[in-house]
Design a protein around this motif. Structure first.
Motif, PDB file in Angstrom:
ATOM      1  N   PRO A 184     122.986   2.267  70.714  1.00  7.78           N
ATOM      2  CA  PRO A 184     121.560   1.911  70.632  1.00  7.78           C
ATOM      3  C   PRO A 184     120.768   2.156  71.916  1.00  7.78           C
ATOM      4  N   LEU A 185     121.472   2.341  73.045  1.00  8.95           N
ATOM      5  CA  LEU A 185     120.772   2.525  74.319  1.00  8.95           C
ATOM      6  C   LEU A 185     121.342   3.755  75.018  1.00  8.95           C
ATOM      7  N   ILE A 186     120.487   4.723  75.263  1.00  5.82           N
ATOM      8  CA  ILE A 186     120.929   5.993  75.842  1.00  5.82           C
ATOM      9  C   ILE A 186     120.059   6.354  77.041  1.00  5.82           C
ATOM     10  N   ASP A 187     120.713   6.884  78.071  1.00  7.25           N
ATOM     11  CA  ASP A 187     120.022   7.375  79.261  1.00  7.25           C
ATOM     12  C   ASP A 187     120.057   8.895  79.241  1.00  7.25           C
ATOM     13  N   PHE A 188     118.883   9.512  79.310  1.00  8.05           N
ATOM     14  CA  PHE A 188     118.750  10.969  79.350  1.00  8.05           C
ATOM     15  C   PHE A 188     118.266  11.367  80.746  1.00  8.05           C
ATOM     16  N   HIS A 189     118.819  12.437  81.307  1.00  7.72           N
ATOM     17  CA  HIS A 189     118.254  12.898  82.576  1.00  7.72           C
ATOM     18  C   HIS A 189     118.430  14.395  82.760  1.00  7.72           C
ATOM     19  N   GLN A 190     117.602  14.924  83.641  1.00  9.37           N
ATOM     20  CA  GLN A 190     117.701  16.321  84.040  1.00  9.37           C
ATOM     21  C   GLN A 190     117.118  16.462  85.440  1.00  9.37           C
ATOM     22  N   ASP A 191     117.679  17.390  86.218  1.00 10.81           N
ATOM     23  CA  ASP A 191     117.191  17.697  87.565  1.00 10.81           C
ATOM     24  C   ASP A 191     116.375  18.980  87.521  1.00 10.81           C
ATOM     25  N   PHE A 192     115.306  19.017  88.326  1.00  6.66           N
ATOM     26  CA  PHE A 192     114.421  20.175  88.336  1.00  6.66           C
ATOM     27  C   PHE A 192     114.090  20.569  89.769  1.00  6.66           C
ATOM     28  N   ASP A 193     113.780  21.841  89.946  1.00  4.57           N
ATOM     29  CA  ASP A 193     113.265  22.360  91.220  1.00  4.57           C
ATOM     30  C   ASP A 193     112.040  23.188  90.865  1.00  4.57           C
ATOM     31  N   LEU A 194     110.862  22.587  91.007  1.00  6.66           N
ATOM     32  CA  LEU A 194     109.625  23.198  90.536  1.00  6.66           C
ATOM     33  C   LEU A 194     108.898  23.937  91.657  1.00  6.66           C
ATOM     34  N   LYS A 195     108.405  25.103  91.347  1.00  9.55           N
ATOM     35  CA  LYS A 195     107.601  25.864  92.309  1.00  9.55           C
ATOM     36  C   LYS A 195     106.209  25.275  92.447  1.00  9.55           C
ATOM     37  N   GLU A 196     105.737  24.639  91.370  1.00  8.23           N
ATOM     38  CA  GLU A 196     104.422  24.018  91.399  1.00  8.23           C
ATOM     39  C   GLU A 196     104.444  22.775  90.522  1.00  8.23           C
ATOM     40  N   ALA A 197     103.476  21.907  90.726  1.00  9.70           N
ATOM     41  CA  ALA A 197     103.388  20.685  89.931  1.00  9.70           C
ATOM     42  C   ALA A 197     103.242  21.031  88.454  1.00  9.70           C
ATOM     43  N   GLU A 198     103.773  20.141  87.610  1.00  9.00           N
ATOM     44  CA  GLU A 198     103.803  20.441  86.180  1.00  9.00           C
ATOM     45  C   GLU A 198     103.553  19.177  85.373  1.00  9.00           C
ATOM     46  N   GLN A 199     102.681  19.309  84.381  1.00  7.26           N
ATOM     47  CA  GLN A 199     102.436  18.190  83.484  1.00  7.26           C
ATOM     48  C   GLN A 199     103.329  18.322  82.259  1.00  7.26           C
ATOM     49  N   VAL A 200     103.973  17.209  81.877  1.00  6.94           N
ATOM     50  CA  VAL A 200     104.863  17.235  80.722  1.00  6.94           C
ATOM     51  C   VAL A 200     104.412  16.196  79.704  1.00  6.94           C
ATOM     52  N   GLU A 201     104.687  16.498  78.442  1.00  5.16           N
ATOM     53  CA  GLU A 201     104.451  15.576  77.340  1.00  5.16           C
ATOM     54  C   GLU A 201     105.771  14.906  76.988  1.00  5.16           C
ATOM     55  N   LEU A 202     105.759  13.590  76.764  1.00  5.57           N
ATOM     56  CA  LEU A 202     106.971  12.845  76.452  1.00  5.57           C
ATOM     57  C   LEU A 202     106.815  12.130  75.120  1.00  5.57           C
ATOM     58  N   ARG A 203     107.865  12.174  74.311  1.00  5.52           N
ATOM     59  CA  ARG A 203     107.944  11.402  73.082  1.00  5.52           C
ATOM     60  C   ARG A 203     109.358  10.835  72.981  1.00  5.52           C
ATOM     61  N   ALA A 204     109.479   9.676  72.358  1.00  8.03           N
ATOM     62  CA  ALA A 204     110.797   9.063  72.179  1.00  8.03           C
ATOM     63  C   ALA A 204     110.843   8.347  70.850  1.00  8.03           C
ATOM     64  N   GLU A 205     112.028   8.300  70.256  1.00 11.39           N
ATOM     65  CA  GLU A 205     112.254   7.473  69.071  1.00 11.39           C
ATOM     66  C   GLU A 205     112.872   6.173  69.551  1.00 11.39           C
ATOM     67  N   GLY A 206     112.022   5.144  69.709  1.00 12.55           N
ATOM     68  CA  GLY A 206     112.482   3.856  70.176  1.00 12.55           C
ATOM     69  C   GLY A 206     111.686   3.369  71.367  1.00 12.55           C
ATOM     70  N   GLN A 207     112.052   2.198  71.867  1.00 10.89           N
ATOM     71  CA  GLN A 207     111.466   1.699  73.109  1.00 10.89           C
ATOM     72  C   GLN A 207     112.052   2.499  74.266  1.00 10.89           C
TER      73      GLN A 207
ATOM     74  N   TRP B 185     120.244  19.160  79.069  1.00  9.27           N
ATOM     75  CA  TRP B 185     120.022  17.796  79.530  1.00  9.27           C
ATOM     76  C   TRP B 185     121.316  17.002  79.418  1.00  9.27           C
ATOM     77  N   LEU B 186     121.475  16.018  80.296  1.00 11.18           N
ATOM     78  CA  LEU B 186     122.670  15.186  80.301  1.00 11.18           C
ATOM     79  C   LEU B 186     122.349  13.807  79.746  1.00 11.18           C
ATOM     80  N   VAL B 187     123.318  13.235  79.054  1.00 11.61           N
ATOM     81  CA  VAL B 187     123.115  11.921  78.424  1.00 11.61           C
ATOM     82  C   VAL B 187     124.347  11.051  78.636  1.00 11.61           C
ATOM     83  N   THR B 188     124.130   9.751  78.626  1.00 18.16           N
ATOM     84  CA  THR B 188     125.227   8.790  78.687  1.00 18.16           C
ATOM     85  C   THR B 188     124.807   7.509  77.987  1.00 18.16           C
TER      86      THR B 188
END
Length: 713
Positions: free
Chosen positions: A54-77, A129-132
């Protein structure tokens, strides 16, 4: 959306909904498998059902050349952290500055599977992406995010939910309207509706009016639909409609015939249906000089279409569950019809469930072993080792369970809670140490060794390979009977029996466990011996005919396919059955499990001609993962001509063979065409190598069509 935002979206990396690998598959299989009913009663699976974390941690590492706006959606709190710092509230948009960063999203959902969708210009949720399900992320003294040792990070699972609005929890199969082929109305207001062939979906009642009950009795046969006391499935509706209206049944059902019996005061105008299906593309194709065989291919493909749903299931009328033995055969047929690896992967995850292991897959010993074997097969056909990496820890724990249940001599035998299935066959002994189970364990250990190498577990690979080698030697020392020219069926109380059955012997052939001399002995003393008990299920006919094809007996197998599957067609089959005994007559064909209509008339394992014709007549199979190298060994087997295509990850391999000409074209990879010819063959612009005794080889380069003139032997 503003013009600038539109342009950015067009350039965006492709995002998809992701989750902990296996969790969505387990959740979805629970939804599907608990739809089974028996005469209106809820009928859940026989085995333990697991649930998602019921509880999952998602993560990813990034190296961006410029600032970036992202849209986020999730199923759950959910909460969001950027470089370990919690973002206030439930952000749906986030700006990630230029430079190196880590994005964490933690999602809680007890009802549905925790899942996330992140879309930016370069940042996007995907299989990298990595999850645990563990919570071991900490901030060290320097303020940097670090992971404590022991955290289990896996690459995320996904399917094809590639839009933010395409919620995984809302998934449903496609539907399409279908008309009835024939309607027979009776004076009492009831009607018998015939949809012309086996089908699956919802029944739609048009112009339903009145107050009172109406009962629908479903039948794969006319006899079943008309048997109000004996039909396997039914649905009772309470009608309260003063004005005419349309109404759908609440659950999908398998049927060809529907007997609709409204009580007094309830009327209806007409009936149709919504056909429910998985939108898979048939890429495999086969046509030949024998029209009956063409019909067998078509009905086998339709059988696969019906039983390929959210998962590969057994049959559409009765169980509608994910059984490993049925699924394993569906995987193989799928590789020659759809090449739909997502359904293979979903089914594999759903079957395995979660740790700890407390029983065999589906509680069946042999079904556990098919599960292991199918994982490496999937890699061999697809070339994708992602699922192997995700499943490997669960493979290890399941194999540990199996090895711990061996007896003092290192053999598997049925213990409390084990179902030793093998096949539906009268009088088939399951006592003692059955040779068939030992062969499947041996093959499973070999698959474990191969998968261990893929994930870099060299010590594990050595261990499993040694266990397999030792077991194989013991199998032949114990079960091979030289005087019978066969493996005997079992060992009871430490002594090999005299009983010979087909099962272990035919598997030993296509597992390549026999010497050439032993193969010929088995062919004569077992496979072509009418004194050895015959097989009456398409399930094990699949393997019996594969063994004979592997021995070059395509002419014999062609006759068997025409007699066996053609026999079902002669009995009026519109899809292939769970069991077929040619000696039975009339309604005897409908009975099974002591019930008059217990037999499934649409069963996945009945579709095996797809696999046999693709692999052993068109002759196409991968030699290395993902068809990087492959072979084409056409065998007409008594046909005058045949043509078809076999799907691969990069496209379809096309094959046409007559007694005088061969045409082959592959989209990618390096192929080898192997064939026999009475005369010296020719192919313009290609070098054909003679291998002796009328055998020839031609190397196939991608994208080129080769036309060989020859004289079939």
């Amino acid at each position: 959306m503003l013009a600038a935002e539109t342009a950015q979206a067009q350039q965006a990396a492709k995002a998809t909904w992701i989750w902990y690998p296996g969790d969505y598959e387990i959740w979805l299989s629970n939804q599907m498998q608990n739809r089974r009913t028996e005469r209106g009663s809820f009928f859940p699976p026989f085995w333990r059902l697991d649930s998602h974390y019921p509880l999952i941690d998602f993560h990813q590492d990034f190296d961006l050349k410029e600032a970036e706006q992202v849209e986020l959606r999730a199923e759950g709190q959910y909460n969001v952290k950027l470089d370990g710092k919690l973002i206030t509230g439930y952000p749906t948009r986030l700006t990630v500055p230029a430079g190196k960063h880590r994005l964490n999203i933690k999602v809680y959902n007890q009802q549905y599977v925790p899942a996330v969708f992140v879309q930016g210009k370069t940042i996007a949720t995907d299989g990298k992406w990595l999850v645990t399900y563990e919570d071991k992320e900490w901030i060290d003294a320097s303020g940097k995010v670090s992971d404590q040792s022991g955290t289990t990070w896996l690459t995320a699972g996904s399917w094809n939910f590639n839009e933010a609005q395409a919620l995984p929890s809302a998934f449903k199969l496609k539907t399409a309207p279908r008309r009835a082929a024939k309607v027979t109305r009776n004076p009492d207001g009831s009607m018998l509706v015939d949809f012309g062939r086996e089908t699956f979906g919802y029944v739609r009642l048009h112009g339903l009016q009145g107050q009172g009950p109406a009962t629908l009795y479903f039948g794969e046969s006319k006899e079943e639909a008309l048997s109000v006391e004996g039909c396997e499935t039914l649905e009772r509706l309470e009608v309260n409609q003063p004005q005419k209206a349309d109404k759908l049944t609440t659950l999908t059902k398998a049927f060809r015939f529907v007997n609709i019996r409204p009580e007094k005061g309830v009327t209806l105008d007409s009936v149709s249906m919504l056909y429910e299906y998985a939108p898979l593309t048939e890429r495999g194709r086969f046509r030949c000089s024998d029209e009956q065989l063409n019909k067998i291919w078509d009905v086998a493909a339709y059988t696969m279409q019906l039983t390929s749903r959210e998962f590969f299931i057994d049959g559409i009328k009765r169980d509608r569950w994910v059984w490993s033995g049925d699924a394993y055969q569906s995987y193989l047929m799928n590789y020659y019809l759809y090449f739909d690896t997502p359904t293979v992967n979903r089914t594999t995850f759903a079957l395995r469930g979660k740790d700890p292991v407390t029983s065999h897959v589906n509680t069946i010993m042999d079904y556990t072993f098919y599960w292991f074997i199918g994982i490496y097969d999937a890699y061999q056909y697809s070339g994708d080792k992602t699922v192997v990496q995700q499943l490997y820890p669960r493979m290890q724990s399941l194999m540990d369970y199996c090895l711990a249940r061996r007896n003092k001599d290192g053999y598997m035998e049925g213990l409390a809670g084990d179902w030793v299935f093998i096949d539906w066959a009268d009088g088939l002994s399951k006592k003692g140490e059955v040779s068939f189970e030992q062969l499947l364990l041996c093959r499973s250990l070999e698959s474990m060794a191969l998968c261990a190498n893929l994930v870099g577990d060299q010590a594990g690979a050595r261990k499993y390979q040694q266990l397999a080698a030792d077991l194989k030697a013991n199998i032949f020392a114990t079960y091979w009977n030289p005087s019978k020219g066969a493996l005997v069926h079992s060992r009871v109380n430490g002594q090999p029996t005299e009983n010979v059955t087909r099962y272990a012997n035919m598997f030993a052939i296509f597992f390549d466990y026999l010497s050439q001399e032993q193969e010929q002995q088995v062919k004569k003393s077992v496979l072509l011996n009418p004194e050895v008990a015959k097989i009456t299920t398409p399930y094990m006919r699949f393997y019996e005919l594969e063994a004979l094809c592997a021995l070059g007996e395509q002419p014999y197998v062609l006759k068997e396919m025409k007699n066996y599957w053609g026999g079902m067609l002669n009995e009026g089959a519109t899809s292939f059955w769970e069991e077929y005994d040619p000696t039975k007559k009339g309604t005897e064909h409908l009975t099974m499990y002591g019930r008059p209509f217990g037999k499934s008339l649409c069963h996945a394992w009945g579709a095996s001609p797809i696999y046999l014709l693709g692999k052993y007549y068109l002759g196409v199979k991968p030699l290395s993962a993902g068809y990087a190298t492959y072979e084409v060994v056409p065998k007409l087997g008594g046909l005058q001509w045949m043509e078809g295509s076999v799907p691969t990850p990069q496209g379809d391999i096309a094959v046409r063979a007559t007694t005088r000409e061969l045409k082959v074209k592959g989209p990618s990879g390096t192929g080898t065409l192997r064939f026999k010819s009475k005369s010296k063959p020719k192919c313009k612009g290609a070098n054909i190598q003679a291998k002796g005794n009328g055998n020839y080889e031609l190397q196939l380069q991608p994208g080129r069509e080769y036309v060989v003139t020859y004289q079939a032997m």
